[in-house]
Design an enzyme around this catalytic site. Structure first.
Site, PDB file in Angstrom:
ATOM      1  CB  ILE A   1     -10.759   9.725   5.553  1.00 15.05           C
ATOM      2  CG1 ILE A   1      -9.586  10.649   5.142  1.00 15.05           C
ATOM      3  CG2 ILE A   1     -12.100  10.374   5.212  1.00 15.05           C
ATOM      4  CD1 ILE A   1      -9.489  11.959   5.868  1.00 15.05           C
TER       5      ILE A   1
ATOM      6  CB  THR B   1     -13.985   5.609   4.241  1.00 12.91           C
ATOM      7  OG1 THR B   1     -12.767   4.865   4.340  1.00 12.91           O
ATOM      8  CG2 THR B   1     -13.694   7.065   3.971  1.00 12.91           C
TER       9      THR B   1
ATOM     10  CE1 TYR C   1      -3.969   2.163   0.570  1.00 11.39           C
ATOM     11  CE2 TYR C   1      -2.564   3.308   2.130  1.00 11.39           C
ATOM     12  CZ  TYR C   1      -3.717   3.253   1.380  1.00 11.39           C
ATOM     13  OH  TYR C   1      -4.617   4.304   1.411  1.00 11.39           O
TER      14      TYR C   1
END
Ligand code: NAD
Length: 251
Positions: A188, A190, A155
């Site tokens: 964030i 999500t 990532y």
């Protein structure tokens, strides 16, 4: 801010969830026609945009597949006749393991979606923007594109790659009317973060403690930044990797 977004066309990948969904809605609120591309359809997003009086089309697309991305851009032009803004946002977190335990499968999949996907999107977006001599592209990186994170090698590598790719595209397009920037979200709230924390209070607290502001960011706070980068107010801004991170990388 003057509303220069009305009747323009924005393409948002990964628009069915989280940051992409919030950005699609933010564009629609400004009267921009929206193309939502995702490998999963979310009817709720489409309904919400319709209820706002907005115009949107959903295109099923795996951004890591060249044929899908080519068809996505063709569908955008066939439907709305132009492409003004692109938010290349689709991404996956992959699985968590240190460098020596990261599987080849996880490496390939994460790089394919997060990095190759953004390259493919720009490969097909830039030519249609060049025809009009104007356009703005925002690629979704991360604070993990600016600093290392233990346990997420693929990532982190993909998100660092997005920034290099963004700078290169920005330089190539600088005199051609197309601006290319990256946004680097902090933590964030999500579904991606829910998957990483398993919605466990302790894990959430650990993530929150990474943020100097002491809270998660909201998808709408990234959407605002993407809108600004796309807007004419940012006309002298290209090739940047903008942290929107509650102070994360200031530490
Ligand atoms: P999310 O999981 O809520 O949304 C990601 C969306 O991308 C989903 O709708 C998913 O279906 C779609 N998608 C995934 N792979 C795809 C593919 N191959 N083709 C098409 N669509 C695909 O996650 P999010 O948090 O909204 O993440 C959006 C972007 O923001 C990602 O690139 C992510 O890496 C980045 N980001 C998120 C955070 C965070 O804290 N949430 C932080 C930094 C960066």
């Amino acid at each position: 801010m003057e509303n220069t977004f009305k009747d323009k066309v924005a393409l948002i990948t990964g628009g069915s969830s989280g940051i992409g969904r919030a950005t699609a809605i933010a564009f629609a609120r400004k009267g921009t026609k929206v193309v939502i591309a995702d490998w999963i359809e979310n009817e709720e997003t489409m309904d919400l945009i319709e209820n706002l009086g907005g115009e949107a089309v959903f295109v099923q697309c795996d951004v890591s597949k060249s044929a899908d991305v080519k068809a996505l851009i063709e569908k955008t032009i066939a439907t709305f006749g132009r492409l003004d803004y692109a938010f290349n946002n689709a991404g996956i977190e992959g699985t968590s393991a240190p460098v020596q335990d990261c599987s080849e499968e996880n490496w390939d999949k994460t790089i394919d979606v997060n990095l190759k996907g953004i390259w493919l999107c720009m490969k097909y977006q830039i030519p249609v923007m060049l025809e009009k001599g104007k356009g703005s592209i925002v690629n979704c990186s991360s604070v993990a594109g600016l600093v290392g994170f233990q346990g997420l090698p693929a990532y982190v590598a993909s998100k660092h790659g997005v920034i290099g790719l963004t700078k290169t595209a920005a330089l190539e397009c600088a005199k051609l009317g197309i601006r290319v920037n990256a946004v680097c979200p902090g933590v964030i709230q999500t579904p991606m973060i829910d998957r990483l924390t398993g919605k466990k209070k302790e894990a959430e607290a650990q993530f929150t403690s990474l943020e100097p502001v002491g809270r998660f960011g909201q998808p709408e706070e990234i959407a605002c930044s993407v809108m600004w980068l796309c807007s004419d107010e940012a006309s002298f801004v290209t090739g940047i990797a903008m942290p929107v991170d509650g102070g994360f990388v200031a530490q």
